[in-house]
Design an enzyme around this catalytic site. Structure first.
Site, PDB file in Angstrom:
ATOM      1  CD  GLU B  50      -1.761  -2.293   1.446  1.00  0.00           C
ATOM      2  OE1 GLU B  50      -0.227  -2.690   1.402  1.00  0.00           O
ATOM      3  OE2 GLU B  50      -2.707  -2.676   1.910  1.00  0.00           O
ATOM      4  CD  GLN B 113      -7.601  -6.928   7.452  1.00  0.00           C
ATOM      5  OE1 GLN B 113      -8.701  -7.108   6.316  1.00  0.00           O
ATOM      6  NE2 GLN B 113      -6.638  -7.316   6.685  1.00  0.00           N
ATOM      7  CE  LYS B 162     -17.699  -5.375   2.066  1.00  0.00           C
ATOM      8  NZ  LYS B 162     -16.752  -6.906   3.151  1.00  0.00           N
ATOM      9  CG  MET B 474      22.373  11.885   3.429  1.00  0.00           C
ATOM     10  SD  MET B 474      24.149  12.819   2.315  1.00  0.00           S
ATOM     11  CE  MET B 474      23.292  14.137   1.538  1.00  0.00           C
TER      12      MET B 474
END
Lengths: 157, 577
Positions: B50, B113, B162, B474
């Site tokens: 994601e 979830q 949902k 770096m």
């Protein structure tokens, strides 16, 4: 310097946490915060007391204005304004202290709203300083509990 | 017409003109994916993580100027997206992120979830919404796009439960207009402020234009060029602003700040009039604030009032769309006599002679600067270049002069490693006709490698320029300078064989170990128009990014390459890192 910032914001869930979150995320200080719906039920009024230099308060006001839910921000301290705070204070009494304590109530215009054998509960409204002075007028062991609402205010014009 | 919330959502996106969505399905968004399946107007790109979806939507938005759209499921889908959202927020990128949420009946029950998406993202979005009813979908989508794309742009999250996607309601179509009493992004340019600015400009002896990301995001490139050329003033640009003014033009002094050019930083330091255009005085730009631009009157043009006076006090602020403000300023200056700044230019040209971007080549090793210069040559300076974060990012910014806006795509504000590859994919989808190069390093590339798979599936040919030095460069550079060469955890042992890796994902891999092979390899890579090519280029592992303003120092205290004076800083400086 102490600033009183008055907000009108959409009366929506999450609006309060956006404001509170902004203060903590940017390290701004909150001394008190009050919030309740207004006569327009879609709007809430929030009053925040914050302590900071003028440039910090300027940032606070700008950042608050950026929040999408915020309709209007006013730094009341920058204008003529009225501020009030409400407090409920429990005070211990005994036969010996009763008359001294009641005299103080009269002087500060505190209203006794509950009485038990050894405790008076009084209601006191006014500027924050007045409430501070009232509390300081007693011995520390006489003050049993203090509940203050924090400041609310309006512009005079 | 009766539709469920998911169908309404997709119809709204279609009406909003969305052509591409980057996303990843999951339980809470199954209805949305079902509705998406029936929609031919929108292409969905199935990423592999994601975070990749949000970075790709971000790269798409930065390249095209349109609003990027990402779609993720609840819980881990949303938390994975957060880094991408914060990246877009810091750089003011217009984006709408749609996340699924558990059903409204179980919110707060620690359902499977479930996370508090609105709470988690609150401080890294411009605004967010929790939609618990199908009735609110259309209005919310309209508001989200309006908020994301107007004013100072930014990401907006729509968290949708949902049950709101399942419920069927009577749908009256996507709203045509929106007005919000608490959000009015239209700002009228205050002409009085412009007049004050002009008064400062008229008497300036050492003016400089300092332009930032706002000139790119605000599509103000044309106006910026007109202002600069009408005034004849020098211009320096921030990392986020590169390309808004053509870098190859003689009035351009290059980038400023920590790794900017000597002439830019010296000119800022000595200037008596700074015109800041869509720039926010970031700490990588200012260095030590106490030493910042001691002689200058500062004019600050910005869309966001909170940017003004946040870091540096300014003399005149002009709030508004950068493009609008510049138009008024250009018009106002037309009738004025501008100062003669020949002496100033002479001084600047003397600073230019220092040649702060010079670097020493060494037999047998490939210098990263040479790689970027060769990339510029091979692409004719016309590629879209995305980058990850670290040394390679600075070299790309320094040695690839961008002449057009929206060609340089990098995570400047948040500094998100892993941004480059998915952003390149998004950029290629937005502008398939242009070459896209992702300049990266062996550290950054491994943070979003999985998107190589997406790039094969959706045929988004990108050239990956991996400046491989085996180090988190770096970090290593700072440890060399400021931590007595104690290289704590900056060495990357056990790197993969990037060539085989690219091949296993179905792409072309080329390893470049000799300088003589560099240009032919780049030419070959860009000849492969329809293939993603992974160039693993072994560069000089000891190379550092110069010039440099060490943390805590001022603009006039730069370190240049090849000088004996070692970089140094103090505790106060290290606090600023």
């Amino acid at each position: 310097m102490r600033h009183i910032i008055s907000l009108q914001l959409e009366n929506e869930s999450g609006a309060l946490s956006r404001v509170a979150g902004l203060f903590s995320a940017r390290g701004f200080n909150i001394e008190s915060l009050t919030v309740a719906p207004t006569n327009d039920e879609t709007l809430s009024r929030m009053t925040i007391v914050s302590i900071g230099d003028d440039d910090i308060v300027e940032q606070i006001v700008k950042q608050l204005n950026k929040l999408i839910d915020v309709v209007k921000v006013t730094d009341l301290t920058a204008t003529e304004h009225i501020e009030r705070e409400l407090s409920l204070i429990k005070i211990a009494i005994n036969n010996e202290s009763q008359s001294r304590i009641e005299t103080q109530f009269d002087q500060f215009d505190a209203k006794i709203i509950d009485v038990s054998e050894e405790v008076y509960t009084v209601e006191l409204a006014g500027k924050s300083q007045k409430i501070n002075d009232f509390i300081n007028a007693f011995n520390t062991d006489e003050i049993l509990e203090v509940s203050r609402t924090g400041v609310t205010g309006v512009c005079q014009k | 017409m009766k539709l469920n919330g998911a169908q309404i959502l997709i119809d709204c996106l279609k009406n909003e003109g969305v052509k591409h969505i980057f996303g990843y399905p999951g339980g809470a968004v199954l209805h949305i994916y079902d509705a998406l399946d029936a929609c031919t107007a929108i292409d969905h790109i199935l990423v592999r993580h994601e975070q990749g979806a949000v970075h790709a939507a971000d790269g798409y938005a930065r390249t095209s100027g349109k609003c990027g759209v990402a779609l993720v499921t609840s819980g881990p889908g949303l938390t994975n997206a957060v880094t991408g959202i914060a990246t877009a927020f810091t750089d003011s990128i217009p984006m709408v992120i749609i996340s699924g949420q558990v059903s409204s009946a179980v919110i707060g029950n620690d359902a499977f979830q479930e996370v508090d998406a609105v709470g988690i993202t609150r401080s890294c979005v411009k605004h967010n919404f929790l939609v618990k009813s199908a009735d609110d979908v259309a209005q919310t989508v309209k508001k989200a796009f309006y908020i994301a794309t107007t004013g100072r742009p930014g990401p907006v999250l729509i968290d949708i439960t949902k049950d709101a996607t399942i419920a069927k309601i009577e749908y009256e179509g996507y709203p045509e207009t929106i007005s919000m009493r608490s959000y009015q992004p239209e700002i009228q340019v205050d002409e009085e402020q412009v007049a004050k600015a002009i008064a400062i400009i008229e008497t300036a002896k050492k003016p400089i234009i300092y332009s930032g990301g706002g000139s790119v995001i605000g599509n103000a490139s044309k106006a910026l060029i007109t202002l600069t050329q009408n005034t004849g003033f020098p211009i320096t640009q921030t990392l986020m602003g590169l390309g808004a003014y053509p870098a190859t033009d003689k009035q351009s002094l290059g980038m400023l700040g920590m790794h900017g050019t000597y002439e830019s930083n010296m000119a800022m330091h000595d200037s008596d009039c700074i015109i800041a255009v869509g720039a926010r005085f970031d700490d990588r730009i200012t260095g030590n604030l106490e030493k910042f631009c001691p002689y200058a009157k500062i004019i600050h043009i910005d869309i966001d009032p909170s940017s003004v006076g946040k870091v540096v006090g300014v003399d005149v602020s002009i709030i508004g769309q950068v493009n609008d403000v510049l138009q008024v300023l250009i018009k106002g200056l037309e009738t004025k006599k501008l100062p003669n700044i020949d002496t100033w230019w002479k001084q600047i040209n003397d600073w230019r002679l220092v040649d702060s971007m010079a670097y020493k080549t060494k037999q047998g090793v490939i210098k990263p600067q040479t790689v970027i210069e060769t990339l510029y040559e091979v692409t004719g300076g016309n590629a879209i270049v995305t980058s990850d974060v670290g040394q390679h990012q600075m070299w790309a910014a320094q040695y690839y002069p961008f002449d057009k806006p929206r060609r340089w795509i990098n995570s400047g504000g948040l500094g998100t490693m892993g941004f480059g590859l998915p952003a390149a994919m998004g950029a290629k989808i937005a502008k398939p006709e242009l070459d896209v190069a992702c300049v990266t390093g062996d550290g950054s590339i491994q943070m979003m490698l999985q998107e190589l798979s997406t790039m094969l599936q959706y045929d988004t040919p990108v050239k990956i320029i991996n400046l491989n030095n085996g180090y988190l460069g770096m970090v290593r550079q700072w440890q060399e300078f400021f931590y007595d060469k104690r290289y704590s955890m900056s060495y990357m042992d056990a790197l993969p064989d990037f060539v085989k890796l690219a091949e296993s994902y179905g792409h072309i891999g080329i390893k470049v170990e000799k300088e003589a092979d560099l240009k032919p390899a780049l030419i070959e890579a860009f000849k492969q128009k329809n293939r993603t090519v992974f160039l693993d280029i072994l560069i000089d592992p000891s190379e550092n990014v110069f010039p440099m303003i060490p943390a805590g120092a001022g603009h006039h205290e730069m370190l240049l390459a090849g000088r004996d004076d070692m970089a140094s800083t103090n505790d106060e400086g290290l606090n600023l890192v």
